[in-house]
Design an enzyme around this catalytic site. Structure first.
Site, PDB file in Angstrom:
ATOM      1  N   GLY A 103       0.821  -1.210   0.000  1.00 48.68           N
ATOM      2  CA  GLY A 103       0.000   0.000   0.000  1.00 48.68           C
ATOM      3  C   GLY A 103       0.854   1.258   0.000  1.00 48.68           C
ATOM      4  O   GLY A 103       0.584   2.217  -0.734  1.00 48.68           O
ATOM      5  N   ASP A 329       0.038   1.134  12.867  1.00 48.22           N
ATOM      6  CA  ASP A 329       0.229  -0.281  12.534  1.00 48.22           C
ATOM      7  C   ASP A 329       0.379  -1.171  13.764  1.00 48.22           C
ATOM      8  O   ASP A 329       0.421  -2.391  13.642  1.00 48.22           O
ATOM      9  CB  ASP A 329       1.475  -0.445  11.648  1.00 48.22           C
ATOM     10  CG  ASP A 329       1.240   0.063  10.236  1.00 48.22           C
ATOM     11  OD1 ASP A 329       0.089  -0.028   9.764  1.00 48.22           O
ATOM     12  OD2 ASP A 329       2.198   0.541   9.610  1.00 48.22           O
TER      13      ASP A 329
END
Length: 451
Positions: A103, A329
């Site tokens: 991504g 994350d």
């Protein structure tokens, strides 16, 4: 959106293990690795990169830079050497650029391509093709680029860069380092000043590394907490020697495992300690974690340090929403640690987790609940209530091709009452090649079969 396990799906189980011990270094930082390759491809002269993360995501970026005309080679000693094309000097690729699961790579690449006057087509795996790209394409279109993608702004997508890019001043609707970086990368080959205003500071690897390569980047912090980043276009970037720090997002997994496996004591070396990336370590210390930061130093323009971690009791805390950009994350692994703490841990403002590799908010909540953890989702908040005791475990979790979900549940299994499995370990290599070997070296007990 749900993704089937890969065609070569390989289940992996993790069971309660003895105390962890050892001294390890996790792979290089993914964010820094992507950028080192891209800026090296735009720089004049030779760029040498040490410690590059050789995970699938970063290797896709390396391949894309090669397809765009840069010279990219890996030497036998593990260093990577690039000879760049100069700002604006990339050439039209002969084939589709397949970014796999990357991504970051895909979004930054869109920025890079936006101010090059040719058409390139980007695609990726099932997970990446499901992820919305509109928040990147919207500002880039204002600069003059054209994007033709699937419904909802999804890959595969044709990017046609403009010959006459226009500088913009763009206020990010949501704090995002990827969107900011894409705009700045487009701004490199745009005359004048390109400005990004972020509501709160996000990871600044792009700004730090652009400066290291010779670009003029100004940063202004405003009284209201927002940050203004201004890039002067069309600089000459010069090749550099870059040392990539160890990835704090990867270090999170051995650190978390040592905190929850009784009797553990480990050291993780050379971890990137950029203050815009260390929200997890701050949160763990607030929970009472025995986590000591030692040997602080600077490598390649980035602060790094060694982390010494010991098992001990943990307590629930409330994690403020404004910390999310510095640990976006790390919420999956934090929710695992929270399951072993005493009391309620409330993680606030996690809307961004719904558009990562998968809907991480739902996946973590459902998986933890299946393993006997008291958990609930309240709007965009994740609330985990622990008793201080080990959760039941005993489940096989579908990880939806998401590497961080997979690693998080394997860590849970290391201290749960019963083994915890994941349906497919293949995605882990995207960010943490050698994860299983490193963890078993510390004492983890991973196995392809339950039991």
């Amino acid at each position: 959106m749900s993704h089937p396990a890969s065609a070569t799906a390989k289940a992996l189980w993790s069971k309660a293990c003895p105390p962890l011990s050892g001294d390890v270094r996790v792979p290089g930082d993914k964010s820094v690795s992507h950028r080192a390759l891209m800026f090296g491809a735009l720089a004049i002269g030779e760029t040498v990169v040490e410690g590059l993360l050789e995970g699938e995501d970063v290797l896709r970026t390396a391949a894309a830079m090669k397809q765009l005309g840069a010279t990219v080679e890996r030497r036998d000693d593990g260093t990577w050497v690039l000879h760049g094309r100069g700002v604006g000097g990339l050439t039209e690729p002969a084939d589709v650029l397949d970014m796999g699961n990357a991504g970051t790579g895909a979004r930054l690449l869109m920025g890079l391509l936006a101010s090059h006057p040719f058409t390139a087509v980007l695609t990726g795996d099932a997970s990446l093709r499901s992820r919305p790209m509109a928040r990147v394409t919207t500002p880039l279109a204002q600069m003059g680029a054209t994007f033709t993608g699937r419904t909802g702004g999804r890959l595969p997508m044709a990017v046609t860069g403009t010959e006459t890019p226009v500088p913009i001043s763009y206020t990010l609707p949501v704090a995002s380092a990827q969107v900011k970086s894409a705009i700045l990368l487009a701004g490199l080959n745009t005359p004048g000043e390109t400005t990004v205003i972020e509501p709160e500071p996000t990871r600044d690897h792009t700004e730090l590394m652009l400066r290291a390569f010779g670009a003029d980047v100004r940063v202004e912090d405003r009284a209201d907490g927002s940050r203004v980043v201004t890039l002067t276009g069309q600089p000459e970037l010069t090749g550099r020697h870059i040392v990539v720090p160890s990835d704090p997002s990867s270090a999170a997994f051995p650190v978390a495992a040592a905190l929850i496996v009784p009797g553990s004591h480990i050291t993780v070396r050379g971890v990137g300690m950029n203050p815009l990336r260390t929200g997890l370590f701050t949160t763990l210390q607030e929970m009472g974690a025995d986590l000591t930061v030692t040997n602080e130093r600077t490598e390649g323009g980035e602060p790094v340090a060694d982390l010494v971690v010991k098992h001990g009791p943990l307590k629930g805390v409330s994690v403020p929403a404004d910390r999310a950009p510095s640990m976006i994350d790390e919420y999956p692994i934090l929710s695992v640690v929270a399951a072993f703490a005493t009391g309620e841990t409330r993680m606030n403002g996690l809307a961004e987790l719904r558009v990562k590799e998968s809907d991480r908010l739902s996946l973590m909540a459902n998986g933890l609940a299946a393993c006997g953890v008291t958990v609930r989702v309240d709007g965009d908040d994740l609330i985990v209530t622990g008793t201080g005791a080990a959760p039941k475990g005993g489940q096989k979790i579908a990880v939806n091709l998401d590497h961080r979900i997979g690693m998080s549940f394997l860590v849970l299994g290391m201290a749960a009452q019963n083994a915890v499995g994941i349906d497919d370990e293949s995605a882990i290599g995207t960010s943490f090649p050698g994860f299983s070997a490193l963890m078993t070296g510390l004492g983890a007990q991973f196995d392809g079969t339950e039991g």
